[in-house]
Structure formats: structure tokens, C-alpha cells
Design a protein around this motif. Sequence first.
Motif, PDB file in Angstrom:
ATOM      1  N   ALA A 229      54.189  33.419  -1.530  1.00  0.00           N
ATOM      2  CA  ALA A 229      53.594  32.633  -0.438  1.00  0.00           C
ATOM      3  C   ALA A 229      53.763  31.130  -0.624  1.00  0.00           C
ATOM      4  N   ASP A 230      54.189  30.702  -1.808  1.00  0.00           N
ATOM      5  CA  ASP A 230      54.439  29.275  -2.031  1.00  0.00           C
ATOM      6  C   ASP A 230      55.783  28.837  -1.450  1.00  0.00           C
ATOM      7  N   THR A 231      56.580  29.791  -1.001  1.00  0.00           N
ATOM      8  CA  THR A 231      57.865  29.462  -0.393  1.00  0.00           C
ATOM      9  C   THR A 231      57.657  28.555   0.808  1.00  0.00           C
ATOM     10  N   ALA A 232      58.252  27.361   0.763  1.00  0.00           N
ATOM     11  CA  ALA A 232      58.050  26.344   1.801  1.00  0.00           C
ATOM     12  C   ALA A 232      58.864  25.113   1.427  1.00  0.00           C
ATOM     13  N   SER A 233      58.789  24.103   2.285  1.00  0.00           N
ATOM     14  CA  SER A 233      59.343  22.784   1.949  1.00  0.00           C
ATOM     15  C   SER A 233      58.195  21.883   1.522  1.00  0.00           C
ATOM     16  N   TYR A 234      58.443  21.086   0.510  1.00  0.00           N
ATOM     17  CA  TYR A 234      57.409  20.201  -0.043  1.00  0.00           C
ATOM     18  C   TYR A 234      57.879  18.758   0.076  1.00  0.00           C
ATOM     19  N   PHE A 235      56.988  17.911   0.583  1.00  0.00           N
ATOM     20  CA  PHE A 235      57.325  16.514   0.817  1.00  0.00           C
ATOM     21  C   PHE A 235      56.345  15.607   0.091  1.00  0.00           C
ATOM     22  N   CYS A 236      56.876  14.573  -0.535  1.00  0.00           N
ATOM     23  CA  CYS A 236      56.001  13.510  -0.997  1.00  0.00           C
ATOM     24  C   CYS A 236      55.959  12.437   0.090  1.00  0.00           C
ATOM     25  N   ALA A 237      54.843  11.746   0.179  1.00  0.00           N
ATOM     26  CA  ALA A 237      54.668  10.702   1.183  1.00  0.00           C
ATOM     27  C   ALA A 237      53.884   9.560   0.560  1.00  0.00           C
ATOM     28  N   THR A 238      54.363   8.353   0.772  1.00  0.00           N
ATOM     29  CA  THR A 238      53.691   7.199   0.202  1.00  0.00           C
ATOM     30  C   THR A 238      53.034   6.368   1.291  1.00  0.00           C
ATOM     31  N   ALA A 239      51.865   5.837   0.950  1.00  0.00           N
ATOM     32  CA  ALA A 239      51.175   4.881   1.806  1.00  0.00           C
ATOM     33  C   ALA A 239      51.494   3.504   1.252  1.00  0.00           C
ATOM     34  N   PRO A 240      52.217   2.670   1.996  1.00  0.00           N
ATOM     35  CA  PRO A 240      52.630   1.349   1.484  1.00  0.00           C
ATOM     36  C   PRO A 240      51.445   0.527   1.014  1.00  0.00           C
ATOM     37  N   GLY A 241      51.670  -0.253  -0.021  1.00  0.00           N
ATOM     38  CA  GLY A 241      50.561  -0.962  -0.657  1.00  0.00           C
ATOM     39  C   GLY A 241      50.179  -2.263  -0.031  1.00  0.00           C
ATOM     40  N   SER A 242      51.012  -2.843   0.811  1.00  0.00           N
ATOM     41  CA  SER A 242      50.655  -4.133   1.401  1.00  0.00           C
ATOM     42  C   SER A 242      50.652  -3.998   2.909  1.00  0.00           C
ATOM     43  N   GLY A 243      49.732  -4.693   3.561  1.00  0.00           N
ATOM     44  CA  GLY A 243      49.628  -4.606   5.014  1.00  0.00           C
ATOM     45  C   GLY A 243      49.465  -3.171   5.439  1.00  0.00           C
ATOM     46  N   ASN A 244      48.668  -2.477   4.696  1.00  0.00           N
ATOM     47  CA  ASN A 244      48.554  -1.035   4.885  1.00  0.00           C
ATOM     48  C   ASN A 244      48.009  -0.690   6.263  1.00  0.00           C
ATOM     49  N   THR A 245      48.789   0.032   7.033  1.00  0.00           N
ATOM     50  CA  THR A 245      48.353   0.402   8.369  1.00  0.00           C
ATOM     51  C   THR A 245      48.075   1.883   8.488  1.00  0.00           C
ATOM     52  N   GLY A 246      48.168   2.592   7.397  1.00  0.00           N
ATOM     53  CA  GLY A 246      47.899   4.009   7.441  1.00  0.00           C
ATOM     54  C   GLY A 246      49.131   4.864   7.594  1.00  0.00           C
ATOM     55  N   LYS A 247      50.277   4.283   7.924  1.00  0.00           N
ATOM     56  CA  LYS A 247      51.463   5.117   8.085  1.00  0.00           C
ATOM     57  C   LYS A 247      51.905   5.661   6.739  1.00  0.00           C
ATOM     58  N   LEU A 248      52.526   6.816   6.776  1.00  0.00           N
ATOM     59  CA  LEU A 248      53.082   7.431   5.590  1.00  0.00           C
ATOM     60  C   LEU A 248      54.603   7.399   5.676  1.00  0.00           C
ATOM     61  N   ILE A 249      55.228   7.192   4.540  1.00  0.00           N
ATOM     62  CA  ILE A 249      56.685   7.228   4.469  1.00  0.00           C
ATOM     63  C   ILE A 249      57.069   8.436   3.634  1.00  0.00           C
ATOM     64  N   PHE A 250      57.773   9.361   4.255  1.00  0.00           N
ATOM     65  CA  PHE A 250      58.072  10.641   3.637  1.00  0.00           C
ATOM     66  C   PHE A 250      59.440  10.646   2.957  1.00  0.00           C
ATOM     67  N   GLY A 251      59.524  11.461   1.920  1.00  0.00           N
ATOM     68  CA  GLY A 251      60.815  11.760   1.329  1.00  0.00           C
ATOM     69  C   GLY A 251      61.522  12.842   2.119  1.00  0.00           C
TER      70      GLY A 251
END
Lengths: 113, 115
Positions: free
Chosen positions: A82-104
Motif C-alpha cells: 500500500a506504500d506504492t505511490a509517488s513521493y514529493f518533497c516540498a519546501t516553503a521558502p525562507g524569505s518573504g514567505n507567502t505560504g507557497k510550496l516548491i515541489f521536487g
Amino acid sequence: SQQGEEDPQALSIQEGENATMNCSYKTSINNLQWYRQNSGRGLVHLILIRSNEREKHSGRLRVTLDTSKKSSSLLITASRAADTASYFCATAPGSGNTGKLIFGQGTTLQVKP
Amino acid sequence: GAGVSQTPSNKVTEKGKYVELRCDPISGHTALYWYRQSLGQGPEFLIYFQGTGAADDSGLPNDRFFAVRPEGSVSTLKIQRTERGDSAVYLCASSPLVAGTDEQFFGPGTRLTVL
């Protein structure tokens, strides 16, 4: 543009084995998150690690963060089919943080029963 | 409780047409995000709302793309003069707080196909 680079791009293991996925990023971050996606649709949040944390656990998941190397790893122990899936890391930028995520680009994990 | 919902789940349109994609966030979530995901890629940020206002629209690819959230709840992503390159899954997410310090809750997405 995408910040994260993930490796491997694809991973195939047997049920019961551990799976390790790595993520590297380019800029400073507020936090880093891991998400899972089944069938190319909605993402499910797995775990969040803040920039001042080095390791975090949640059930069978273990995440590490090395801000000096700008990298993170996700370990899934005792994997299940059941762990079969795609896994993504996502970063929240550290400056002027607006909540957007940047995904790999993601790691596709296949766990064979 | 109800999660983020998106309608339609699939949309097929012809090049040059106008489309609207709708997102219903989790009730009470003040932040709402739109992402676009092409096949084999991770989601790409488009726009972020805090309440009714767009706090960051730096990810919108060009002026054919526009999004609104007039009452601070439901949001609509509008694409004018669609192009084949707009084909992708459009994902909406919401979160209760701001500044990327919390997880985002994603909807199932709208798969847009431009013929």
C-alpha cells in the motif's frame, strides 16, 4: 520552476524492506514537507520538518534535514504494498514567505508483495 | 469532515476556448493555493490567496490565467484562449494558517485536456 531534486526517480523494493528517498533544494527554507500521491491526483501530507529540526519521526516514517547540505531524506521502514505511490518533497521558502510550496519532481516507489 | 473539492474532475476543451475550474476549500481555511502538475512532474505553484486577496500570483504563467476568491471561500481559476500546453492536472489546496508553516490539504484535482 522547481527547487527540489529527488533521487532516485524510481525505486522498486520488496514488501518488508526499507525505502529511502532523498531530496535536495537550492534556497533557504522555513520548512520542508513530504507528500504522497496516488494515481496522479491529490496529494496527502505525510510529515513536516522545520528548518531548526534535524530529525522527525511519524509511525514508519523518518525524515532528516541537513540545512548545511540543503538536503533531506525520507525513510519508510517495513514497507507495504500500500506504500506504492509517488513521493514529493516540498519546501516553503525562507524569505518573504507567502505560504507557497516548491515541489521536487518526485520519486516513484513500487513495493512488490 | 469534508475535504477540498474540485469541479469538474475532468475537462476537455478545444484550443482557443475559455475554461473555469472551481475549488471548494475546507471550511474555515483562510489560505488557498492553486498548483499545476504536468505528467511526470511535481506540482508547480500558480497563485496563493489569503482571504479574498491574491497574496502571491508569481506562478501564473501569463495573462491568460486569472483566479478569484471573492468571498474568501470558493475560488475559480480562469483560463482564456486555452492552448494545448495548458493541458495538465490543476490542483487546489487549502490550509488554516499562513506563511507555509502548516501542511496543505489538497483536492483531487481537475484534469484539463486542450485538444
